[in-house]
Write an enzyme that holds these catalytic residues in place. Sequence first.
Site, PDB file in Angstrom:
ATOM      1  N   GLU A  82      32.247  51.622  33.750  1.00  0.00           N
ATOM      2  CA  GLU A  82      30.836  51.249  33.696  1.00  0.00           C
ATOM      3  C   GLU A  82      30.036  52.084  32.714  1.00  0.00           C
ATOM      4  O   GLU A  82      28.808  52.067  32.715  1.00  0.00           O
ATOM      5  CB  GLU A  82      30.231  51.319  35.102  1.00  0.00           C
ATOM      6  N   LYS A 112      25.475  40.932  44.642  1.00  0.00           N
ATOM      7  CA  LYS A 112      26.438  40.627  43.576  1.00  0.00           C
ATOM      8  C   LYS A 112      26.733  39.135  43.633  1.00  0.00           C
ATOM      9  O   LYS A 112      27.309  38.652  44.614  1.00  0.00           O
ATOM     10  CB  LYS A 112      27.731  41.424  43.773  1.00  0.00           C
ATOM     11  N   SER A 129      32.194  46.025  37.884  1.00  0.00           N
ATOM     12  CA  SER A 129      32.818  46.931  36.911  1.00  0.00           C
ATOM     13  C   SER A 129      33.469  46.167  35.761  1.00  0.00           C
ATOM     14  O   SER A 129      33.555  46.657  34.640  1.00  0.00           O
ATOM     15  CB  SER A 129      33.835  47.844  37.599  1.00  0.00           C
TER      16      SER A 129
END
Length: 427
Positions: free
Chosen positions: A205, A337, A367
């Site tokens: 990330e 998410k 990620s």
Amino acid sequence: MTAIVDIIGREILDSRGNPTVEVDVALEDGAMGRAAVPSGASTGAHEAVELRDDDQTRYFGKGVRKAVDAINGEIFDAIGGMDAEQQAQIDEILIGLDGTANKSRLGANAILGVSLALARAAADSLDMPLYRYVGGVSARTLPVPMMNIVNGGVHADNPIDFQEFMIMPVGAKTFSEGLRCGSEIFHTLRAELKKAGHNTNVGDEGGFAPNLPSASAALDFIMGAIVKAGYKPGDDVALALDPAASEFFKDGKYVYAGEGKTRSIEEQARYLAKLASDYPIVSIEDGMAEDDFEGWKLLTDLIGKSCQLVGDDLFVTNVTRLADGIGKGLANSILIKVNQIGTLTETLAAVEMAYKAGYTAVMSHRSGETEDSTIADLAVATNCGQIKTGSLSRSDRAAKYNQLLRIEQQLGAQARYGGRAALKALA
């Protein structure tokens, strides 16, 4: 007319070099929407299923041709010709078409790609930015970024057990000012790590992945970088953690392989509470494992009134799990998410449920990302006030920050920055 005339799925690569799904939706009036789907490394057991080919002769089994075939065939056959503005109705059709509780037949990656591309196409047809199309006239809050500047856990090859150490520029007046603050601290941290003889390689990330022995060691470096960059910890910049505790929860205990320690459920909760008192930590995500409800309750009772406790693996953007957690008094915030649940409509429903319960919501990347910046628009559309989209390096992370800069400029005097008030624990 906003009738759907074509849907094109394709296999592209994400930021880790793994295949993922991209979808184009074309409308009768010439409008077009495109969306690419992210993927996670530390995934919750209760997430919607990302369909992979399992063909070991291609991409070590990670290909997504099955999902692409579903998009170009079965999904287009089901919704071709429909009005793209009927987002909720089409999402319901996609859920029903899949027919499973976790979207395992067609794949959440196939369904989500279509759902998000559909919204983009409808916004394009109406000549509206996505945040305005989804959020309406009230969409104007720019989120406080949670900038992941030190990576550990499964996001990096180092001994740090916790997955993410983040800075939050809560004292900034605008998003652009907050972004500058984060960038200056990021570059200062690089110099400080280098000076101390640590590597400055970055993780998935974009944060640094130094070989530090403990969470406290990482936090001390970050605190030093904040001060060295000219900011005041706690006032200008707060800290946030994502231990991703499910990754090291074994047989009812928290096993810190890097530190060489094992903590009981109570010891884990008290350890996190001590860190939150020793450092200006205002948010902890997944401090307890996804099904450790006893631990979550203990942690919430200990520090839930003074610290934001974010459920990621705990809730997986799922209204059923969120409702259960709210009923049990677990956490006080949800990580959002889009690929954990698989449609835009379900994502927005999770945000709405959180708000009604007095929980905060944090819009988040994964990620494994792409240049797609949809979550930046969704953060503004929902006025959630917080976004988690990585560090200040790697273009897949910067794409979201840059989109937020554009939105801030478009909004002009209407723009509001989430700031300290975005976290109920600080308000």
